[in-house]
Design a protein around this motif. Structure first.
Motif, PDB file in Angstrom:
ATOM      1  N   GLY A 190       0.820  -1.189   0.000  1.00 59.60           N
ATOM      2  CA  GLY A 190       0.000   0.000   0.000  1.00 59.60           C
ATOM      3  C   GLY A 190       0.856   1.241   0.000  1.00 59.60           C
ATOM      4  N   ARG A 191       0.228   2.400   0.095  1.00 58.60           N
ATOM      5  CA  ARG A 191       0.994   3.643   0.121  1.00 58.60           C
ATOM      6  C   ARG A 191       1.833   3.697   1.392  1.00 58.60           C
ATOM      7  NH1 ARG A 191      -0.154   7.560  -3.419  1.00 58.60           N
ATOM      8  NH2 ARG A 191       0.752   9.165  -2.099  1.00 58.60           N
ATOM      9  N   GLY A 192       3.050   4.107   1.224  1.00 53.96           N
ATOM     10  CA  GLY A 192       3.948   4.100   2.365  1.00 53.96           C
ATOM     11  C   GLY A 192       4.630   2.758   2.469  1.00 53.96           C
ATOM     12  N   ALA A 193       5.740   2.744   3.130  1.00 51.80           N
ATOM     13  CA  ALA A 193       6.477   1.487   3.259  1.00 51.80           C
ATOM     14  C   ALA A 193       6.165   0.859   4.604  1.00 51.80           C
ATOM     15  CB  ALA A 193       7.969   1.743   3.135  1.00 51.80           C
ATOM     16  N   TYR A 194       5.721  -0.355   4.570  1.00 55.62           N
ATOM     17  CA  TYR A 194       5.447  -1.087   5.787  1.00 55.62           C
ATOM     18  C   TYR A 194       6.668  -1.906   6.173  1.00 55.62           C
ATOM     19  CZ  TYR A 194       0.599   0.162   4.999  1.00 55.62           C
ATOM     20  OH  TYR A 194      -0.553   0.856   4.796  1.00 55.62           O
TER      21      TYR A 194
ATOM     22  N   TYR B  49      11.404   6.165   3.397  1.00 52.42           N
ATOM     23  CA  TYR B  49      11.205   5.642   4.744  1.00 52.42           C
ATOM     24  C   TYR B  49      12.506   5.016   5.215  1.00 52.42           C
ATOM     25  CZ  TYR B  49       6.432   6.243   3.216  1.00 52.42           C
ATOM     26  OH  TYR B  49       5.266   6.774   2.731  1.00 52.42           O
TER      27      TYR B  49
ATOM     28  N   ARG C 196      10.469   2.685  12.243  1.00 48.49           N
ATOM     29  CA  ARG C 196      10.308   3.219  10.899  1.00 48.49           C
ATOM     30  C   ARG C 196      10.049   4.719  11.008  1.00 48.49           C
ATOM     31  NH1 ARG C 196       4.975   1.991   7.466  1.00 48.49           N
ATOM     32  NH2 ARG C 196       4.158   3.273   9.140  1.00 48.49           N
TER      33      ARG C 196
END
Lengths: 114, 116
Positions: free
Chosen positions: A97-101, B33, B50
Motif C-alpha cells: 500500500g501507500r507508504g512502506a510497511y 522511509y 520506521r
C-alpha cells in the motif's frame, strides 16, 4: 503476531543440485521477499513478489528463480547450486500500500554448497 | 540509486556505556522511509523503528533513541546504558516511496558487542 517460517534452518547440498527453499507467512501479506546475507554486505534482495504468480527481480537474481502459487507461500529455487551460493537466506513479508510497511523476517536458512 | 552506508562494522563497549550507530543514506526520492532492524545471535531480524522523510522528530523508546537529520542524510541510533542483551548486528534500511513492493535497501550492518 506475524509469523514467517522457513522450511530449514540448516541445509547442505552438493554442487549442481536443485535446491528449494520454502517460506510461509500467516498474516495475509501481499509482499514477500527473498534476501541473502553475507558478512560485510548486509542483506541483498534476490527476488520479491507483490501478488500471487507475480514476481520481480531484485539486485542479485542470477542463478535463482522463485515461485508463488499461493499468497502465503514463496519459494526460492537454486536451479543448479554452486559454491558461491553458500550463504544465509532470509525470507520476509509485508503489507502493501501507500507508504512502506515494515518487513517481518523468518529465522533464516543457512545453506552450504559443497 | 538508493544507498545506505553504515561505516562502523563493529563496536565493542562495556555494559552501561552508551553506543551510537551511524547510518547515512542516499536517495533521489523526496518521499522515503528509514528503518532500523536488530539481528540477535539467533539470526531473526527484529523490526525496531520506521520513520518517514517528512517526520524529523527524534524518537525515544526506553533505552533506544533515534536522531533523523535530513540535512546530513543521517538516521543515527543510540543505545543508552547498554546491556549484554543488546549484543547483536544492527541494520539500517531505506525504502523509496516509488519503489515497487516496498523494497528495502540495507546497509552493511554494525555488530555491537556489549561486554559485562
Amino acid at each position: 503476531d506475524v509469523k514467517v517460517t522457513q522450511s530449514s534452518r540448516y541445509l547442505v547440498k552438493r554442487t549442481g543440485e536443485k535446491v528449494f527453499l520454502e517460506c510461509v507467512q500467516d498474516m495475509d501479506h501481499e509482499n514477500m521477499f527473498w534476501y541473502r546475507q553475507d558478512p560485510g554486505l548486509g542483506l541483498r534482495l534476490i527476488y520479491f513478489s507483490y501478488d500471487v504468480k507475480m514476481k520481480e527481480k531484485g539486485d542479485i537474481p542470477e542463478g535463482y528463480s522463485v515461485s508463488r502459487e499461493k499468497k502465503e507461500r514463496f519459494s526460492l529455487i537454486l536451479e543448479s547450486a554452486s559454491t558461491n551460493q553458500t550463504s544465509m537466506y532470509l525470507c520476509a513479508s509485508s503489507l502493501s500500500g501507500r507508504g512502506a510497511y515494515e518487513q517481518y523476517f523468518g529465522p533464516g536458512t543457512r545453506l552450504t554448497v559443497t | 540509486a538508493q544507498k545506505v552506508t553504515q561505516a562502523q562494522t563493529e563496536i565493542s563497549v562495556v555494559e552501561k556505556e552508551d553506543v551510537t550507530l551511524d547510518c547515512v543514506y542516499e536517495t533521489r526520492d523526496t518521499t522515503y522511509y528509514l528503518f532500523w532492524y536488530k539481528q540477535p545471535p539467533s539470526g531473526e531480524l527484529v523490526f525496531l523503528i520506521r520513520r518517514n522523510s517528512f517526520d524529523e522528530q527524534n524518537e525515544i523508546s526506553g533505552r533506544y533513541s533515534w536522531n533523523f537529520q535530513k540535512s546530513t542524510s543521517s538516521f543515527n541510533f543510540t543505545i543508552t546504558a547498554s546491556q549484554v542483551v543488546d549484543s547483536a548486528v544492527y541494520f539500517c534500511a531505506l525504502s523509496e516511496a516509488k519503489a515497487a513492493g516496498n523494497k528495502l535497501t540495507f546497509g552493511g550492518g554494525t555488530r555491537v558487542l556489549v561486554k559485562p
